[in-house]
Design a protein around this motif. Structure first.
Motif, PDB file in Angstrom:
ATOM      1  N   GLY B  34      13.350 -18.506  -5.502  1.00  0.00           N
ATOM      2  CA  GLY B  34      14.566 -17.719  -5.306  1.00  0.00           C
ATOM      3  C   GLY B  34      15.765 -18.284  -6.019  1.00  0.00           C
ATOM      4  O   GLY B  34      15.705 -19.335  -6.678  1.00  0.00           O
ATOM      5  N   TYR B  35      16.839 -17.570  -5.894  1.00  0.00           N
ATOM      6  CA  TYR B  35      18.140 -17.975  -6.434  1.00  0.00           C
ATOM      7  C   TYR B  35      18.563 -19.259  -5.713  1.00  0.00           C
ATOM      8  O   TYR B  35      18.359 -19.410  -4.501  1.00  0.00           O
ATOM      9  N   ILE B  36      19.163 -20.172  -6.494  1.00  0.00           N
ATOM     10  CA  ILE B  36      19.454 -21.530  -6.011  1.00  0.00           C
ATOM     11  C   ILE B  36      20.032 -21.593  -4.583  1.00  0.00           C
ATOM     12  O   ILE B  36      19.451 -22.254  -3.716  1.00  0.00           O
ATOM     13  N   PRO B  37      21.140 -20.908  -4.306  1.00  0.00           N
ATOM     14  CA  PRO B  37      21.740 -21.088  -2.969  1.00  0.00           C
ATOM     15  C   PRO B  37      20.851 -20.576  -1.834  1.00  0.00           C
ATOM     16  O   PRO B  37      20.964 -21.059  -0.705  1.00  0.00           O
ATOM     17  N   TYR B  38      19.966 -19.626  -2.128  1.00  0.00           N
ATOM     18  CA  TYR B  38      19.097 -19.112  -1.061  1.00  0.00           C
ATOM     19  C   TYR B  38      17.938 -20.071  -0.804  1.00  0.00           C
ATOM     20  O   TYR B  38      17.581 -20.327   0.353  1.00  0.00           O
ATOM     21  N   VAL B  39      17.377 -20.634  -1.882  1.00  0.00           N
ATOM     22  CA  VAL B  39      16.288 -21.613  -1.700  1.00  0.00           C
ATOM     23  C   VAL B  39      16.806 -22.822  -0.915  1.00  0.00           C
ATOM     24  O   VAL B  39      16.095 -23.384  -0.077  1.00  0.00           O
ATOM     25  N   ARG B  40      18.071 -23.163  -1.145  1.00  0.00           N
ATOM     26  CA  ARG B  40      18.637 -24.342  -0.446  1.00  0.00           C
ATOM     27  C   ARG B  40      18.836 -24.103   1.042  1.00  0.00           C
ATOM     28  O   ARG B  40      19.128 -25.032   1.791  1.00  0.00           O
ATOM     29  N   ARG B  41      18.693 -22.850   1.460  1.00  0.00           N
ATOM     30  CA  ARG B  41      18.769 -22.580   2.911  1.00  0.00           C
ATOM     31  C   ARG B  41      17.442 -22.888   3.614  1.00  0.00           C
ATOM     32  O   ARG B  41      17.374 -22.855   4.844  1.00  0.00           O
ATOM     33  N   VAL B  42      16.385 -23.149   2.834  1.00  0.00           N
ATOM     34  CA  VAL B  42      15.071 -23.431   3.432  1.00  0.00           C
ATOM     35  C   VAL B  42      14.922 -24.936   3.625  1.00  0.00           C
ATOM     36  O   VAL B  42      15.172 -25.711   2.700  1.00  0.00           O
ATOM     37  N   THR B  43      14.517 -25.355   4.814  1.00  0.00           N
ATOM     38  CA  THR B  43      14.365 -26.780   5.108  1.00  0.00           C
ATOM     39  C   THR B  43      13.143 -27.328   4.364  1.00  0.00           C
ATOM     40  O   THR B  43      12.042 -26.812   4.520  1.00  0.00           O
ATOM     41  N   PRO B  44      13.342 -28.368   3.550  1.00  0.00           N
ATOM     42  CA  PRO B  44      12.199 -28.962   2.836  1.00  0.00           C
ATOM     43  C   PRO B  44      11.211 -29.582   3.825  1.00  0.00           C
ATOM     44  O   PRO B  44      11.593 -30.008   4.922  1.00  0.00           O
ATOM     45  N   ARG B  45       9.945 -29.612   3.450  1.00  0.00           N
ATOM     46  CA  ARG B  45       8.920 -30.288   4.259  1.00  0.00           C
ATOM     47  C   ARG B  45       7.743 -30.646   3.349  1.00  0.00           C
ATOM     48  O   ARG B  45       7.608 -30.093   2.248  1.00  0.00           O
ATOM     49  N   ALA B  46       6.899 -31.523   3.826  1.00  0.00           N
ATOM     50  CA  ALA B  46       5.712 -31.910   3.056  1.00  0.00           C
ATOM     51  C   ALA B  46       4.845 -30.686   2.828  1.00  0.00           C
ATOM     52  O   ALA B  46       4.663 -29.861   3.736  1.00  0.00           O
ATOM     53  N   GLY B  47       4.316 -30.559   1.627  1.00  0.00           N
ATOM     54  CA  GLY B  47       3.423 -29.426   1.330  1.00  0.00           C
ATOM     55  C   GLY B  47       4.151 -28.171   0.886  1.00  0.00           C
ATOM     56  O   GLY B  47       3.513 -27.162   0.614  1.00  0.00           O
ATOM     57  N   LEU B  48       5.461 -28.246   0.822  1.00  0.00           N
ATOM     58  CA  LEU B  48       6.239 -27.063   0.414  1.00  0.00           C
ATOM     59  C   LEU B  48       6.991 -27.383  -0.877  1.00  0.00           C
ATOM     60  O   LEU B  48       7.764 -28.334  -0.932  1.00  0.00           O
ATOM     61  N   THR B  49       6.751 -26.568  -1.899  1.00  0.00           N
ATOM     62  CA  THR B  49       7.461 -26.764  -3.167  1.00  0.00           C
ATOM     63  C   THR B  49       8.570 -25.728  -3.285  1.00  0.00           C
ATOM     64  O   THR B  49       8.335 -24.526  -3.085  1.00  0.00           O
ATOM     65  N   LEU B  50       9.757 -26.204  -3.595  1.00  0.00           N
ATOM     66  CA  LEU B  50      10.911 -25.307  -3.732  1.00  0.00           C
ATOM     67  C   LEU B  50      11.175 -25.046  -5.209  1.00  0.00           C
ATOM     68  O   LEU B  50      11.318 -25.989  -5.990  1.00  0.00           O
ATOM     69  N   HIS B  51      11.210 -23.778  -5.605  1.00  0.00           N
ATOM     70  CA  HIS B  51      11.440 -23.399  -7.005  1.00  0.00           C
ATOM     71  C   HIS B  51      12.760 -22.646  -7.082  1.00  0.00           C
ATOM     72  O   HIS B  51      12.829 -21.461  -6.750  1.00  0.00           O
ATOM     73  N   GLU B  52      13.798 -23.351  -7.517  1.00  0.00           N
ATOM     74  CA  GLU B  52      15.116 -22.719  -7.612  1.00  0.00           C
ATOM     75  C   GLU B  52      15.295 -22.099  -8.987  1.00  0.00           C
ATOM     76  O   GLU B  52      14.911 -22.690  -9.982  1.00  0.00           O
ATOM     77  N   SER B  53      15.916 -20.939  -9.050  1.00  0.00           N
ATOM     78  CA  SER B  53      16.252 -20.389 -10.365  1.00  0.00           C
ATOM     79  C   SER B  53      17.633 -19.753 -10.298  1.00  0.00           C
ATOM     80  O   SER B  53      18.168 -19.471  -9.224  1.00  0.00           O
ATOM     81  N   ASP B  54      18.181 -19.515 -11.497  1.00  0.00           N
ATOM     82  CA  ASP B  54      19.560 -19.052 -11.586  1.00  0.00           C
ATOM     83  C   ASP B  54      19.627 -17.542 -11.345  1.00  0.00           C
ATOM     84  O   ASP B  54      18.616 -16.849 -11.291  1.00  0.00           O
ATOM     85  N   ASN B  55      20.812 -17.060 -11.223  1.00  0.00           N
ATOM     86  CA  ASN B  55      21.063 -15.630 -11.097  1.00  0.00           C
ATOM     87  C   ASN B  55      20.602 -14.905 -12.370  1.00  0.00           C
ATOM     88  O   ASN B  55      20.494 -15.518 -13.427  1.00  0.00           O
ATOM     89  N   ARG B  56      20.320 -13.603 -12.271  1.00  0.00           N
ATOM     90  CA  ARG B  56      20.006 -12.772 -13.436  1.00  0.00           C
ATOM     91  C   ARG B  56      18.651 -13.071 -14.084  1.00  0.00           C
ATOM     92  O   ARG B  56      18.415 -12.660 -15.204  1.00  0.00           O
ATOM     93  N   GLY B  72      -3.770 -18.417  -5.775  1.00  0.00           N
ATOM     94  CA  GLY B  72      -4.089 -18.723  -4.385  1.00  0.00           C
ATOM     95  C   GLY B  72      -2.972 -19.371  -3.593  1.00  0.00           C
ATOM     96  O   GLY B  72      -3.150 -19.736  -2.435  1.00  0.00           O
ATOM     97  N   ARG B  73      -1.781 -19.498  -4.208  1.00  0.00           N
ATOM     98  CA  ARG B  73      -0.664 -20.107  -3.484  1.00  0.00           C
ATOM     99  C   ARG B  73      -0.042 -19.068  -2.539  1.00  0.00           C
ATOM    100  O   ARG B  73      -0.136 -17.874  -2.747  1.00  0.00           O
ATOM    101  N   ARG B  74       0.611 -19.587  -1.514  1.00  0.00           N
ATOM    102  CA  ARG B  74       1.294 -18.715  -0.548  1.00  0.00           C
ATOM    103  C   ARG B  74       2.789 -18.784  -0.841  1.00  0.00           C
ATOM    104  O   ARG B  74       3.465 -19.748  -0.487  1.00  0.00           O
ATOM    105  N   VAL B  75       3.264 -17.750  -1.503  1.00  0.00           N
ATOM    106  CA  VAL B  75       4.607 -17.774  -2.078  1.00  0.00           C
ATOM    107  C   VAL B  75       5.558 -16.918  -1.250  1.00  0.00           C
ATOM    108  O   VAL B  75       5.261 -15.752  -0.955  1.00  0.00           O
ATOM    109  N   VAL B  76       6.693 -17.467  -0.898  1.00  0.00           N
ATOM    110  CA  VAL B  76       7.746 -16.672  -0.269  1.00  0.00           C
ATOM    111  C   VAL B  76       8.926 -16.579  -1.230  1.00  0.00           C
ATOM    112  O   VAL B  76       9.488 -17.596  -1.646  1.00  0.00           O
ATOM    113  N   VAL B  77       9.256 -15.350  -1.610  1.00  0.00           N
ATOM    114  CA  VAL B  77      10.436 -15.085  -2.423  1.00  0.00           C
ATOM    115  C   VAL B  77      11.575 -14.829  -1.445  1.00  0.00           C
ATOM    116  O   VAL B  77      11.508 -13.887  -0.644  1.00  0.00           O
ATOM    117  N   VAL B  78      12.590 -15.666  -1.491  1.00  0.00           N
ATOM    118  CA  VAL B  78      13.677 -15.513  -0.527  1.00  0.00           C
ATOM    119  C   VAL B  78      14.854 -14.758  -1.131  1.00  0.00           C
ATOM    120  O   VAL B  78      15.219 -14.957  -2.292  1.00  0.00           O
TER     121      VAL B  78
END
Lengths: 250, 250
Positions: B34-56, B72-78
């Protein structure tokens, strides 16, 4: 703890769509007020009084809630969906405005919920992903001519449209007239979705071309979503997605 | 457990407005996109990869999510708010439609959230308590002339209106033009609300008569709500309520 009125949205049906904020309000309450089927969604417990009332008595129900809050009770007025979308919030404020001055000093808060059109849209894909409007098709509280005017202008604006309260036993004719008007104004076979009882065990979602829509596809538990002229269907092995693109080319 | 893409709405800001359904999806995920500020609302934890990207870069981000799900990954787009309202759901479906056939067989689900206009409306009272429309004021993906046309028709329909993305650094002029058009079309001093960063510590809600609204009252974190011709203000000891009555007299 002093009293107050919280107007809370229970979402479309499942507990998984009730916000933590609303769950906390239900725990805080001494009294729950609302239309019978919505009050029955609240789990009874010691110290909590449930006040069920029938449809079409929204102002009486609002006054009752405000009176109890004036006596120091912690009242939660429950709506399905979001209380600010064709639900109890406006009714409570109408009662406040017409009521005793003291009611204006009460602690009154509105807690949003997942409204039916957005739950239905999510199930189908993203039919409201571009500019859209939400229209209550009941003419209990407004002239039918105004509904027709809004439908025509919304079609000219090429809004996707969400329709609440499309049809009831006491208003069997209006929805058919609305469909015929939309078929004429839109002049195409864009998708129209009938989403009944979303997120409940009775959920049923049907999508047909606007040209084939008939009034018996909706009842009072249905929210209807009509795409705009660009709304697309993605066929897939099981079912389909319906979505409205974000872009309109120059 | 097999992979998939969940497009989830985080609501406007506070955790108290994240549905249990979305919280479960965040627990299920191996990857958050997701967009950077939205991904940062998700609490990091082991086994979870956070992929931040810019607007547009919504389409690139969508393809990335779909590729990972194919592996086979379980992806949540926030998304902030509701993913189906001017957010990521339509972008993902655009990518699905244009992408490899195999993507159509993926498990793709949209989970609704509390969208900004409904959180803002709840804070103010019930300004969207009657028929309304939602318009994205950004002309990044549609011609400005279409926005103007929709504003005029919406005013003629006497819809309350919610405006997303009213103004950004790259589009400083449009919102002022929109305001002047609305001042001319509506021709009255109905209330207009500027709701910034609702439900966050930076929340600020301002209500002025339409005749006094100026473009500097909004920025990219603001959702704007304009009442219809019947929208009312209830003055109270602290602040006020703004609501639109349910009824329109014959």
């Amino acid at each position: 703890m002093s009293g107050g009125v919280v107007i809370a949205g229970l979402g479309p049906g499942t507990e998984a769509l009730i916000t933590p904020e609303v769950s906390s309000a239900l725990d805080w309450a001494t009294d729950i007020v609302g239309y019978i089927p919505y009050v029955r969604r609240v789990t009874p417990r010691a110290g909590l009084t449930l006040h069920e009332s029938d449809n079409r008595v929204e102002l009486d129900r609002s006054r009752h809630a405000l009176e109890m809050a004036s006596e120091g009770r912690r009242v939660v007025v429950v709506s399905s969906g979001d209380p600010g979308v064709f639900a109890m919030a406006s009714a409570v404020f109408e009662a406040v405005e017409a009521g005793p001055e003291a009611w204006r000093a009460l602690d009154i808060r509105v807690l949003p919920g997942i409204t039916a059109m957005l739950a239905a849209a999510a199930r189908a894909g993203a039919p409201l992903g571009h500019d859209f409007c939400a229209i209550n098709l009941s003419d209990n509280l407004k002239p039918w001519a105004l509904i027709e005017k809004r439908l025509r202008l919304a079609a000219q604006a090429d809004f996707a449209m969400a329709f609440y309260n499309p049809r009831s036993k006491s208003r069997p004719e209006g929805f058919g007239r609305a469909l015929r008007l939309l078929q004429e104004e839109c002049g195409d076979a864009r998708p129209i979705l009938f989403a009944r009882a979303v997120s409940t065990p009775e959920e049923r979602i049907t999508c047909v071309p606007l040209t084939e829509a008939t009034e018996d596809m909706a009842d009072m538990r249905t929210v209807v979503i009509l795409g705009n002229s660009a709304t697309r269907i993605i066929p897939r092995p099981e079912g389909q997605f319906v979505y409205t693109p974000r872009s309109v080319p120059e």
